[in-house]
Design an enzyme around this catalytic site. Structure first.
Site, PDB file in Angstrom:
ATOM      1  N   GLY A  13       0.686  -1.251   0.006  1.00  0.00           N
ATOM      2  CA  GLY A  13       0.061   0.043   0.060  1.00  0.00           C
ATOM      3  C   GLY A  13       0.888   1.491   0.087  1.00  0.00           C
ATOM      4  O   GLY A  13       1.690   1.466  -0.808  1.00  0.00           O
ATOM      5  N   ARG A  34       7.370  -6.552   8.376  1.00  0.00           N
ATOM      6  CA  ARG A  34       7.321  -8.067   8.913  1.00  0.00           C
ATOM      7  C   ARG A  34       7.796  -9.061   7.803  1.00  0.00           C
ATOM      8  O   ARG A  34       8.346 -10.102   8.060  1.00  0.00           O
ATOM      9  CB  ARG A  34       6.249  -8.387   9.708  1.00  0.00           C
ATOM     10  CG  ARG A  34       6.273  -7.628  11.083  1.00  0.00           C
ATOM     11  CD  ARG A  34       4.479  -7.729  11.610  1.00  0.00           C
ATOM     12  NE  ARG A  34       3.830  -7.601  10.505  1.00  0.00           N
ATOM     13  CZ  ARG A  34       2.292  -7.351  10.962  1.00  0.00           C
ATOM     14  NH1 ARG A  34       2.003  -7.802  12.291  1.00  0.00           N
ATOM     15  NH2 ARG A  34       1.632  -6.724   9.908  1.00  0.00           N
ATOM     16  N   ARG A  35       7.336  -9.053   6.720  1.00  0.00           N
ATOM     17  CA  ARG A  35       7.365  -9.999   5.737  1.00  0.00           C
ATOM     18  C   ARG A  35       8.590 -10.003   4.774  1.00  0.00           C
ATOM     19  O   ARG A  35       8.678  -9.264   3.827  1.00  0.00           O
ATOM     20  CB  ARG A  35       6.066  -9.909   4.566  1.00  0.00           C
ATOM     21  CG  ARG A  35       4.743 -10.453   5.509  1.00  0.00           C
ATOM     22  CD  ARG A  35       3.619 -10.151   4.633  1.00  0.00           C
ATOM     23  NE  ARG A  35       3.366  -8.759   4.620  1.00  0.00           N
ATOM     24  CZ  ARG A  35       2.726  -8.365   3.533  1.00  0.00           C
ATOM     25  NH1 ARG A  35       2.287  -9.062   2.689  1.00  0.00           N
ATOM     26  NH2 ARG A  35       2.479  -7.054   3.548  1.00  0.00           N
ATOM     27  N   TYR A 152      -9.382   2.825  16.580  1.00  0.00           N
ATOM     28  CA  TYR A 152      -8.422   3.429  15.349  1.00  0.00           C
ATOM     29  C   TYR A 152      -8.289   4.795  15.170  1.00  0.00           C
ATOM     30  O   TYR A 152      -7.495   5.397  15.254  1.00  0.00           O
ATOM     31  CB  TYR A 152      -8.993   2.694  13.966  1.00  0.00           C
ATOM     32  CG  TYR A 152      -8.409   3.084  12.687  1.00  0.00           C
ATOM     33  CD1 TYR A 152      -6.837   2.902  12.699  1.00  0.00           C
ATOM     34  CD2 TYR A 152      -8.849   4.028  11.936  1.00  0.00           C
ATOM     35  CE1 TYR A 152      -6.064   3.069  11.533  1.00  0.00           C
ATOM     36  CE2 TYR A 152      -7.983   4.424  10.819  1.00  0.00           C
ATOM     37  CZ  TYR A 152      -6.791   4.336  10.716  1.00  0.00           C
ATOM     38  OH  TYR A 152      -5.726   4.555   9.484  1.00  0.00           O
ATOM     39  N   PRO A 182      -4.623  10.732   5.320  1.00  0.00           N
ATOM     40  CA  PRO A 182      -5.402  10.424   4.157  1.00  0.00           C
ATOM     41  C   PRO A 182      -6.978   9.945   4.444  1.00  0.00           C
ATOM     42  O   PRO A 182      -6.881   9.552   5.699  1.00  0.00           O
ATOM     43  CB  PRO A 182      -4.500   9.185   3.172  1.00  0.00           C
ATOM     44  CG  PRO A 182      -3.295   9.105   4.320  1.00  0.00           C
ATOM     45  CD  PRO A 182      -3.513   9.778   5.444  1.00  0.00           C
ATOM     46  N   VAL A 185      -7.998   4.880   1.026  1.00  0.00           N
ATOM     47  CA  VAL A 185      -6.969   4.766  -0.055  1.00  0.00           C
ATOM     48  C   VAL A 185      -7.312   3.284  -0.003  1.00  0.00           C
ATOM     49  O   VAL A 185      -7.250   2.293   0.620  1.00  0.00           O
ATOM     50  CB  VAL A 185      -5.696   5.081   0.678  1.00  0.00           C
ATOM     51  CG1 VAL A 185      -4.701   4.694  -0.569  1.00  0.00           C
ATOM     52  CG2 VAL A 185      -5.653   6.462   1.385  1.00  0.00           C
ATOM     53  N   THR A 187      -5.869  -0.088  -0.397  1.00  0.00           N
ATOM     54  CA  THR A 187      -4.776  -0.970  -0.151  1.00  0.00           C
ATOM     55  C   THR A 187      -5.275  -2.180   0.450  1.00  0.00           C
ATOM     56  O   THR A 187      -6.389  -2.466   0.307  1.00  0.00           O
ATOM     57  CB  THR A 187      -3.890  -0.141   0.883  1.00  0.00           C
ATOM     58  OG1 THR A 187      -4.419   0.167   2.048  1.00  0.00           O
ATOM     59  CG2 THR A 187      -3.565   1.169   0.224  1.00  0.00           C
TER      60      THR A 187
HETATM   61  P1  NDP Z   1      -1.705  -1.938   4.280  1.00  0.00           P
HETATM   62  O1  NDP Z   1      -2.271  -2.702   4.921  1.00  0.00           O
HETATM   63  O2  NDP Z   1      -1.451  -2.122   2.663  1.00  0.00           O
HETATM   64  O3  NDP Z   1      -0.117  -1.790   4.560  1.00  0.00           O
HETATM   65  C1  NDP Z   1       0.114  -1.696   5.907  1.00  0.00           C
HETATM   66  C2  NDP Z   1       1.611  -1.805   6.107  1.00  0.00           C
HETATM   67  O4  NDP Z   1       2.002  -1.695   7.422  1.00  0.00           O
HETATM   68  C3  NDP Z   1       2.144  -3.240   5.771  1.00  0.00           C
HETATM   69  O5  NDP Z   1       3.345  -2.754   4.934  1.00  0.00           O
HETATM   70  C4  NDP Z   1       2.596  -3.841   6.969  1.00  0.00           C
HETATM   71  O6  NDP Z   1       3.868  -4.871   6.997  1.00  0.00           O
HETATM   72  C5  NDP Z   1       2.985  -2.925   8.009  1.00  0.00           C
HETATM   73  N1  NDP Z   1       2.591  -3.315   9.269  1.00  0.00           N
HETATM   74  C6  NDP Z   1       1.493  -3.542   9.990  1.00  0.00           C
HETATM   75  N2  NDP Z   1       1.765  -3.952  11.149  1.00  0.00           N
HETATM   76  C7  NDP Z   1       3.052  -4.041  11.375  1.00  0.00           C
HETATM   77  C8  NDP Z   1       4.185  -4.187  12.534  1.00  0.00           C
HETATM   78  N3  NDP Z   1       3.543  -4.633  13.710  1.00  0.00           N
HETATM   79  N4  NDP Z   1       5.231  -4.161  12.217  1.00  0.00           N
HETATM   80  C9  NDP Z   1       5.746  -3.698  11.193  1.00  0.00           C
HETATM   81  N5  NDP Z   1       4.942  -3.358  10.017  1.00  0.00           N
HETATM   82  C10 NDP Z   1       3.767  -3.479  10.263  1.00  0.00           C
HETATM   83  O7  NDP Z   1      -2.132  -0.442   4.613  1.00  0.00           O
HETATM   84  P2  NDP Z   1      -2.064   1.070   3.890  1.00  0.00           P
HETATM   85  O8  NDP Z   1      -0.990   1.063   3.244  1.00  0.00           O
HETATM   86  O9  NDP Z   1      -3.279   1.583   3.764  1.00  0.00           O
HETATM   87  O10 NDP Z   1      -1.858   1.770   5.607  1.00  0.00           O
HETATM   88  C11 NDP Z   1      -0.437   2.301   5.742  1.00  0.00           C
HETATM   89  C12 NDP Z   1      -0.540   3.270   6.971  1.00  0.00           C
HETATM   90  O11 NDP Z   1      -1.657   4.433   6.449  1.00  0.00           O
HETATM   91  C13 NDP Z   1      -1.295   2.857   8.178  1.00  0.00           C
HETATM   92  O12 NDP Z   1      -0.873   3.480   9.264  1.00  0.00           O
HETATM   93  C14 NDP Z   1      -3.018   3.351   8.073  1.00  0.00           C
HETATM   94  O13 NDP Z   1      -3.470   3.455   9.272  1.00  0.00           O
HETATM   95  C15 NDP Z   1      -2.776   4.669   7.288  1.00  0.00           C
HETATM   96  N6  NDP Z   1      -3.816   5.153   6.635  1.00  0.00           N
HETATM   97  C16 NDP Z   1      -4.506   4.304   5.525  1.00  0.00           C
HETATM   98  C17 NDP Z   1      -5.652   4.620   4.970  1.00  0.00           C
HETATM   99  C18 NDP Z   1      -6.371   3.681   3.967  1.00  0.00           C
HETATM  100  O14 NDP Z   1      -7.652   4.102   3.532  1.00  0.00           O
HETATM  101  N7  NDP Z   1      -5.706   2.667   3.347  1.00  0.00           N
HETATM  102  C19 NDP Z   1      -6.244   5.845   5.130  1.00  0.00           C
HETATM  103  C20 NDP Z   1      -5.269   6.798   6.080  1.00  0.00           C
HETATM  104  C21 NDP Z   1      -4.169   6.444   6.780  1.00  0.00           C
HETATM  105  P3  NDP Z   1       3.983  -6.259   7.199  1.00  0.00           P
HETATM  106  O15 NDP Z   1       2.688  -7.060   6.885  1.00  0.00           O
HETATM  107  O16 NDP Z   1       5.061  -7.009   6.051  1.00  0.00           O
HETATM  108  O17 NDP Z   1       4.224  -6.155   8.544  1.00  0.00           O
HETATM  109  C1  8X3 Z   2      -8.195   5.157   6.925  1.00  0.00           C
HETATM  110  C2  8X3 Z   2      -9.249   5.738   6.522  1.00  0.00           C
HETATM  111  O1  8X3 Z   2     -11.517   6.512   6.787  1.00  0.00           O
HETATM  112  O2  8X3 Z   2     -11.110   4.266   6.832  1.00  0.00           O
HETATM  113  O3  8X3 Z   2      -7.477   5.814   7.990  1.00  0.00           O
HETATM  114  O4  8X3 Z   2     -10.460   5.453   8.482  1.00  0.00           O
HETATM  115  S1  8X3 Z   2     -10.797   5.568   7.174  1.00  0.00           S
END
Ligand code: NDP
Ligand code: 8X3
Length: 251
Positions: A13, A34-35, A152, A182, A185, A187
C-alpha cells in the site's frame, strides 16, 4: 551523496508507494516490514532500477527488535534523512462497547507505540545532524470519530498529537515534521480491518473512486521536497467524493 529514506510498512500500500517514490527521486531507501520475502522482492526490483536498498524485517511493536535493527545499521546507512512512520492499520470496526481487546492492543501497540519507538530511535540522529524530516501517516480518522472507528480513530488522533508534539520539541533544529492525513485509500487496509474478509473489504471502495497509495506518496514527497525553510505541517487528502471520515458520496 544520496539521501536516505526509511519507510516502515513498505511491503504494501502506502508504504510501498512511498519507497518507490523516494527511489525514483534519487534516494537510497531502507524498507521495513515483517514479511521478509515481500521486502526482498521489492528490493530486487528497486535495485534493478539503480537504487541502493537495505531491507530490515522486524515488528514495530517489538522495541528490542526495532532497536537492534536501527542500532545495527551499517555506517553508510546510519544518517537517515527521512523517516516515514507508515506501518499500521485498523483491526475491527465494532462498536466501542463490544470491541476486541486484542484488536485494540494491536492498534495501540502498532499505530502509536510502534511509531513512537521508531521516532525515539531515529530522531536523535536527525537532531544531532540538524537535518531530517519525519513524516507520520495519520488519517482523516484522527480528525473526528466515525461509527465503529473508535480505537482506530483514537490512535490516529494520537498520531496528530505526537506529530504536533515532536514539531514543538524539534523547533530549535532544522528537522521538519509532517502529518499526512489520508481518507479512503485502496490498499490492503480494509482486508486487515475485516480480518481477511476480502468481499467486505472490497465493498468499502464500491461506488467511489478511492485514492491510491501512489496519491499519498505524492503528498509525502511534496512535503519532503519543499524548500528547507518550508515545513508542511499537515496534509488532509481525500477522494473527491469523500468529505470527512463519515461523509462519503457513492454512485
Ligand atoms: P496496508 O495494509 O496495505 O499496509 C500496512 C503496512 O504496515 C504493511 O506494509 C505492513 O507490513 C505494515 N505493518 C503492519 N503492522 C506492522 C507491524 N506490527 N510491524 C511492522 N510493519 C507492520 O495498509 P495501508 O498502506 O493503507 O496503511 C499504511 C498506513 O496508512 C497505516 O498507518 C494506515 O493506518 C494509514 N492509512 C491508511 C488509509 C487507507 O484508507 N488505506 C487511510 C489513512 C491512513 P507487514 O505486513 O509486512 O508487516
Ligand atoms: C483510513 C481511512 O476513513 O477508513 O485511515 O479511517 S478511514
Amino acid at each position: 551523496m544520496k539521501k536516505i529514506a526509511l519507510v516502515t510498512g513498505a511491503t504494501s500500500g502506502i508504504g510501498e508507494a512511498c519507497a518507490r517514490k523516494f527511489a525514483e527521486n534519487g534516494y537510497n531507501v531502507i524498507i521495513t516490514g515483517r514479511r521478509v520475502e515481500v521486502l526482498d522482492k521489492l528490493a530486487v526490483e528497486l535495485r534493478g532500477a539503480g537504487t541502493e536498498v537495505l531491507t530490515l524485517a522486524f515488528d514495530v511493536r517489538d522495541r528490542e527488535a526495532a532497536a537492534a535493527a536501527i542500532k545495527g545499521l551499517p555506517a553508510e546507512w546510519q544518517e537517515i534523512d527521512v523517516l516515514v512512520n507508515n506501518a499500521g492499520g485498523a483491526w475491527g470496526l465494532e462498536p466501542e462497547y463490544t470491541g476486541s481487546y486484542d484488536d485494540w492492543d494491536t492498534m495501540i501497540d502498532t499505530n502509536i507505540k510502534g511509531l513512537l519507538t521508531m521516532t525515539r530511535l531515529i530522531v536523535p540522529g536527525m537532531v544531532e545532524r540538524d537535518r531530517g524530516h519525519v513524516v507520520n501517516i495519520g488519517s482523516v480518522a484522527g480528525d473526528a470519530a466515525y461509527a465503529g472507528g473508535n480505537v482506530y480513530c483514537a490512535t490516529k488522533s494520537a498520531v496528530k498529537a505526537l506529530s504536533d508534539g515532536l514539531r514543538i520539541d524539534v523547533a530549535h533544529t532544522s528537522v521538519r515534521v509532517t502529518n499526512i492525513k489520508p481518507g479512503l485509500v485502496e490498499t490492503n487496509f480494509s482486508v486487515t480491518r475485516f480480518h481477511g474478509d476480502k468481499e467486505r473489504a472490497d465493498n468499502v471502495y464500491k461506488g467511489i473512486k478511492p485514492l491510491t497509495g501512489k496519491d499519498i506518496a505524492e503528498s509525502v514527497y511534496y512535503a519532503v521536497s519543499a524548500p528547507a525553510h518550508v515545513q508542511v505541517a499537515e496534509i488532509l487528502i481525500l477522494a473527491t467524493h469523500q468529505a470527512s471520515g463519515s461523509v462519503i458520496h457513492r454512485e
